[in-house]
Design an enzyme around this catalytic site. Structure first.
Site, mmCIF file in Angstrom:
data_model
loop_
_atom_site.group_PDB
_atom_site.id
_atom_site.type_symbol
_atom_site.label_atom_id
_atom_site.label_comp_id
_atom_site.label_asym_id
_atom_site.label_seq_id
_atom_site.Cartn_x
_atom_site.Cartn_y
_atom_site.Cartn_z
ATOM 1 N N LYS A 1 -3.177 10.182 70.122
ATOM 2 C CA LYS A 1 -4.084 9.048 69.904
ATOM 3 C C LYS A 1 -3.347 7.719 70.081
ATOM 4 O O LYS A 1 -3.798 6.836 70.810
ATOM 5 C CB LYS A 1 -4.688 9.110 68.477
ATOM 6 C CG LYS A 1 -5.423 10.408 68.171
ATOM 7 C CD LYS A 1 -6.017 10.410 66.773
ATOM 8 C CE LYS A 1 -5.014 10.404 65.639
ATOM 9 N NZ LYS A 1 -4.205 11.632 65.497
ATOM 10 N N ARG B 1 9.175 13.577 67.830
ATOM 11 C CA ARG B 1 8.753 12.191 68.071
ATOM 12 C C ARG B 1 9.721 11.169 67.462
ATOM 13 O O ARG B 1 10.233 11.353 66.380
ATOM 14 C CB ARG B 1 7.366 11.970 67.450
ATOM 15 C CG ARG B 1 6.963 10.506 67.392
ATOM 16 C CD ARG B 1 5.522 10.329 67.038
ATOM 17 N NE ARG B 1 5.188 10.859 65.724
ATOM 18 C CZ ARG B 1 3.965 10.867 65.243
ATOM 19 N NH1 ARG B 1 2.965 10.412 65.979
ATOM 20 N NH2 ARG B 1 3.729 11.356 64.053
ATOM 21 N N ARG C 1 -1.100 17.748 56.767
ATOM 22 C CA ARG C 1 -1.891 16.846 57.619
ATOM 23 C C ARG C 1 -2.873 17.645 58.466
ATOM 24 O O ARG C 1 -4.023 17.237 58.676
ATOM 25 C CB ARG C 1 -0.963 16.013 58.519
ATOM 26 C CG ARG C 1 -0.328 14.856 57.792
ATOM 27 C CD ARG C 1 0.963 14.401 58.430
ATOM 28 N NE ARG C 1 0.796 13.787 59.729
ATOM 29 C CZ ARG C 1 1.794 13.591 60.589
ATOM 30 N NH1 ARG C 1 3.024 13.990 60.288
ATOM 31 N NH2 ARG C 1 1.568 13.013 61.737
ATOM 32 N N ARG D 1 -11.907 9.241 59.429
ATOM 33 C CA ARG D 1 -11.338 10.560 59.178
ATOM 34 C C ARG D 1 -12.177 11.369 58.196
ATOM 35 O O ARG D 1 -11.818 12.510 57.893
ATOM 36 C CB ARG D 1 -9.944 10.399 58.569
ATOM 37 C CG ARG D 1 -8.819 10.455 59.574
ATOM 38 C CD ARG D 1 -7.565 10.103 58.793
ATOM 39 N NE ARG D 1 -6.414 10.814 59.233
ATOM 40 C CZ ARG D 1 -5.496 10.288 60.057
ATOM 41 N NH1 ARG D 1 -5.641 9.106 60.567
ATOM 42 N NH2 ARG D 1 -4.441 10.996 60.358
ATOM 43 N N ARG E 1 9.191 9.124 61.563
ATOM 44 C CA ARG E 1 8.294 8.904 60.435
ATOM 45 C C ARG E 1 8.613 9.824 59.267
ATOM 46 O O ARG E 1 8.986 10.978 59.463
ATOM 47 C CB ARG E 1 6.836 9.093 60.893
ATOM 48 C CG ARG E 1 6.238 7.802 61.389
ATOM 49 C CD ARG E 1 4.922 7.966 62.051
ATOM 50 N NE ARG E 1 3.973 8.851 61.389
ATOM 51 C CZ ARG E 1 2.748 9.071 61.859
ATOM 52 N NH1 ARG E 1 2.345 8.463 62.964
ATOM 53 N NH2 ARG E 1 1.936 9.881 61.230
HETATM 54 P P1 AP5 Z 1 1.164 10.249 69.253
HETATM 55 O O1 AP5 Z 1 0.539 9.415 70.304
HETATM 56 O O2 AP5 Z 1 2.088 9.604 68.273
HETATM 57 O O3 AP5 Z 1 0.043 11.110 68.490
HETATM 58 P P2 AP5 Z 1 -1.009 10.689 67.374
HETATM 59 O O4 AP5 Z 1 -2.263 11.427 67.680
HETATM 60 O O5 AP5 Z 1 -1.078 9.202 67.268
HETATM 61 O O6 AP5 Z 1 -0.335 11.356 66.097
HETATM 62 P P3 AP5 Z 1 -0.116 10.791 64.635
HETATM 63 O O7 AP5 Z 1 0.963 11.622 64.013
HETATM 64 O O8 AP5 Z 1 0.092 9.310 64.643
HETATM 65 O O9 AP5 Z 1 -1.483 11.141 63.980
HETATM 66 P P4 AP5 Z 1 -1.841 11.188 62.519
HETATM 67 O O10 AP5 Z 1 -3.297 11.176 62.618
HETATM 68 O O11 AP5 Z 1 -1.242 12.312 61.754
HETATM 69 O O12 AP5 Z 1 -1.116 9.896 61.884
HETATM 70 P P5 AP5 Z 1 -1.652 8.485 61.410
HETATM 71 O O13 AP5 Z 1 -0.579 7.502 61.605
HETATM 72 O O14 AP5 Z 1 -2.987 8.225 61.988
HETATM 73 O O15 AP5 Z 1 1.953 11.429 70.000
HETATM 74 C C1 AP5 Z 1 2.766 12.351 69.275
HETATM 75 C C2 AP5 Z 1 4.003 12.722 70.096
HETATM 76 O O16 AP5 Z 1 3.586 13.429 71.274
HETATM 77 C C3 AP5 Z 1 4.811 11.507 70.624
HETATM 78 O O17 AP5 Z 1 6.180 11.838 70.588
HETATM 79 C C4 AP5 Z 1 4.332 11.320 72.066
HETATM 80 O O18 AP5 Z 1 5.336 10.758 72.893
HETATM 81 C C5 AP5 Z 1 3.995 12.763 72.463
HETATM 82 N N1 AP5 Z 1 2.866 12.846 73.416
HETATM 83 C C6 AP5 Z 1 1.716 12.114 73.394
HETATM 84 N N2 AP5 Z 1 0.878 12.486 74.391
HETATM 85 C C7 AP5 Z 1 1.531 13.494 75.060
HETATM 86 C C8 AP5 Z 1 1.187 14.294 76.196
HETATM 87 N N3 AP5 Z 1 0.012 14.151 76.848
HETATM 88 N N4 AP5 Z 1 2.073 15.236 76.603
HETATM 89 C C9 AP5 Z 1 3.250 15.401 75.944
HETATM 90 N N5 AP5 Z 1 3.643 14.656 74.874
HETATM 91 C C10 AP5 Z 1 2.788 13.721 74.433
HETATM 92 O O19 AP5 Z 1 -1.857 8.730 59.851
HETATM 93 C C11 AP5 Z 1 -0.753 8.942 58.991
HETATM 94 C C12 AP5 Z 1 -1.215 9.072 57.554
HETATM 95 O O20 AP5 Z 1 -1.855 7.862 57.133
HETATM 96 C C13 AP5 Z 1 -2.261 10.167 57.270
HETATM 97 O O21 AP5 Z 1 -1.660 11.419 57.070
HETATM 98 C C14 AP5 Z 1 -2.934 9.616 56.005
HETATM 99 O O22 AP5 Z 1 -2.125 9.823 54.872
HETATM 100 C C15 AP5 Z 1 -2.972 8.122 56.287
HETATM 101 N N6 AP5 Z 1 -4.209 7.701 56.993
HETATM 102 C C16 AP5 Z 1 -4.280 7.126 58.231
HETATM 103 N N7 AP5 Z 1 -5.558 6.855 58.562
HETATM 104 C C17 AP5 Z 1 -6.325 7.262 57.520
HETATM 105 C C18 AP5 Z 1 -7.718 7.275 57.287
HETATM 106 N N8 AP5 Z 1 -8.598 6.799 58.186
HETATM 107 N N9 AP5 Z 1 -8.161 7.796 56.112
HETATM 108 C C19 AP5 Z 1 -7.301 8.249 55.157
HETATM 109 N N10 AP5 Z 1 -5.951 8.286 55.339
HETATM 110 C C20 AP5 Z 1 -5.464 7.799 56.510
HETATM 111 MG MG MG Z 2 -0.664 7.785 65.734
#
Ligand code: AP5
Ligand code: MG
Length: 218
Positions: free
Chosen positions: A15, A128, A173, A89, A162
Site C-alpha cells: 500500500k 523491509r 497484524r 480498517r 519498524r
Molecule cells: P509496503 O509498501 O511497506 O506495504 P504496506 O502495505 O504499506 O505494509 P504496512 O506494513 O505498512 O501495512 P500495515 O497495514 O501493517 O501498516 P500501517 O503502517 O498501515 O511494502 C512492504 C515491503 O514489500 C517493502 O519492503 C516493499 O519494498 C516491498 N514491496 C512492495 N511492493 C512490492 C512488490 N510488488 N513486489 C515485491 N516487493 C514489494 O499500520 C501500522 C499499525 O498502525 C497497525 O498495526 C495499527 O496498530 C495502527 N493503525 C494504522 N492505521 C490504523 C487504522 N486505520 N485503524 C487502527 N489502527 C491503525
Molecule cells: Mg504502509
C-alpha cells in the site's frame, strides 16, 4: 470532483509503496494512518505514548483516534485527490469516511484491494527497511539499498526498521486484518466500489494495474 481512492490490503501488500508512486505521478495526497500514528509516537505526546504499545503489539488503535486524524487532514489539505493508505480498517471507520467525504461533497473513485498471499507478506515485511530521511522504502530481497549505502532518492545514509516488523507482531497484524478489516471487502463490493489487483507482481506491474483501475473508474 477529485480522485479519491482507498488502498486496501494486509500488512506488506504494498500500500505504502504504491501510494508514494501515485503522489509523485499524479500529485495526489497520501493519507497513511500508520505514518500519522508513527509521527505522533515520535513526537513524545501523550497520545503517542498510548498508541505506541498498541501498535507494537500489532493491534488496531481505537477508531476515534484514527478517524480524528483523518478528519483533520481532510479539512486541512488542498489536493488533486486523496489516497487512503491503511484507512479505513473497520466498518465503523468506513462509515465515518463515507460521512466525511459526503460533508465535503467528495466521493470515492475506487477501492482497490491488493491481493498478496501470507507467505509473501512475511517475506516482504521481515526484509523491509526505510530511509530515515525521506521515507523511501527498501527491501533486502526485492529492492535492496544501493551498494554505496545511499538512498537512491535523497542520498540519506540512515535506514530504519519498524518496531512492529517482527514475527510476533506480524502474526497479530494479520489476525487483525482478517478479523476486522477484511469484512470491508464485502462492504465495498456490495456498494459496487471494489476492484482487485494482483499485488504479487513486480512493483511496476502493480502500479500499472492500479492506474488502469483509477482511469476506468474516474
Ligand atoms: P509496503 O509498501 O511497506 O506495504 P504496506 O502495505 O504499506 O505494509 P504496512 O506494513 O505498512 O501495512 P500495515 O497495514 O501493517 O501498516 P500501517 O503502517 O498501515 O511494502 C512492504 C515491503 O514489500 C517493502 O519492503 C516493499 O519494498 C516491498 N514491496 C512492495 N511492493 C512490492 C512488490 N510488488 N513486489 C515485491 N516487493 C514489494 O499500520 C501500522 C499499525 O498502525 C497497525 O498495526 C495499527 O496498530 C495502527 N493503525 C494504522 N492505521 C490504523 C487504522 N486505520 N485503524 C487502527 N489502527 C491503525
Ligand atoms: Mg504502509
Amino acid at each position: 470532483m477529485t480522485t479519491n481512492i482507498i488502498l486496501l490490503g494486509p500488512p506488506g501488500a504494498g500500500k505504502g509503496t504504491q501510494a508514494r508512486r501515485l503522489v509523485e505521478e499524479r500529485g495526489m495526497t497520501q493519507l497513511s494512518t500508520g505514518d500519522m500514528l508513527r509521527q505522533s509516537r515520535n513526537s513524545g505526546s501523550d497520545m503517542g505514548r498510548r498508541v505506541a504499545e498498541v501498535m507494537d503489539r500489532g493491534e488496531l488503535v481505537t477508531d476515534d483516534i484514527v478517524i480524528g486524524l483523518i478528519e483533520e487532514r481532510l479539512d486541512a489539505d488542498r489536493t488533486d485527490g486523496f489516497i487512503f493508505d491503511g484507512f479505513p480498517r473497520t466498518l465503523a471507520q468506513a462509515d465515518a469516511l463515507a460521512a466525511l467525504l459526503e460533508k465535503k461533497r467528495e466521493r470515492l473513485t475506487a477501492v482497490i484491494e491488493m491481493q498478496v498471499d501470507d507467505d509473501a507478506l512475511v517475506r516482504r515485511i521481515t526484509a523491509r527497511s526505510t530511509c530515515a530521511n525521506c521515507g523511501e522504502m527498501y527491501n533486502d530481497i526485492t529492492k535492496p539499498i544501493p551498494e554505496d549505502g545511499k538512498c537512491a532518492v535523497c542520498g540519506g545514509t540512515e535506514f530504519k526498521r519498524r518496531e512492529d516488523d517482527n514475527e510476533q507482531s506480524l502474526k497479530q497484524r494479520l489476525l487483525e486484518y482478517y478479523k476486522k478489516t477484511s469484512p470491508l471487502i464485502g462492504y465495498y463490493h456490495a456498494n459496487d466500489q471494489l476492484d482487485r489487483v494482483d499485488g504479487l507482481g513486480e512493483i511496476e506491474e502493480v502500479s500499472r494495474a492500479i492506474k488502469d483501475v483509477i482511469d476506468s473508474r474516474a
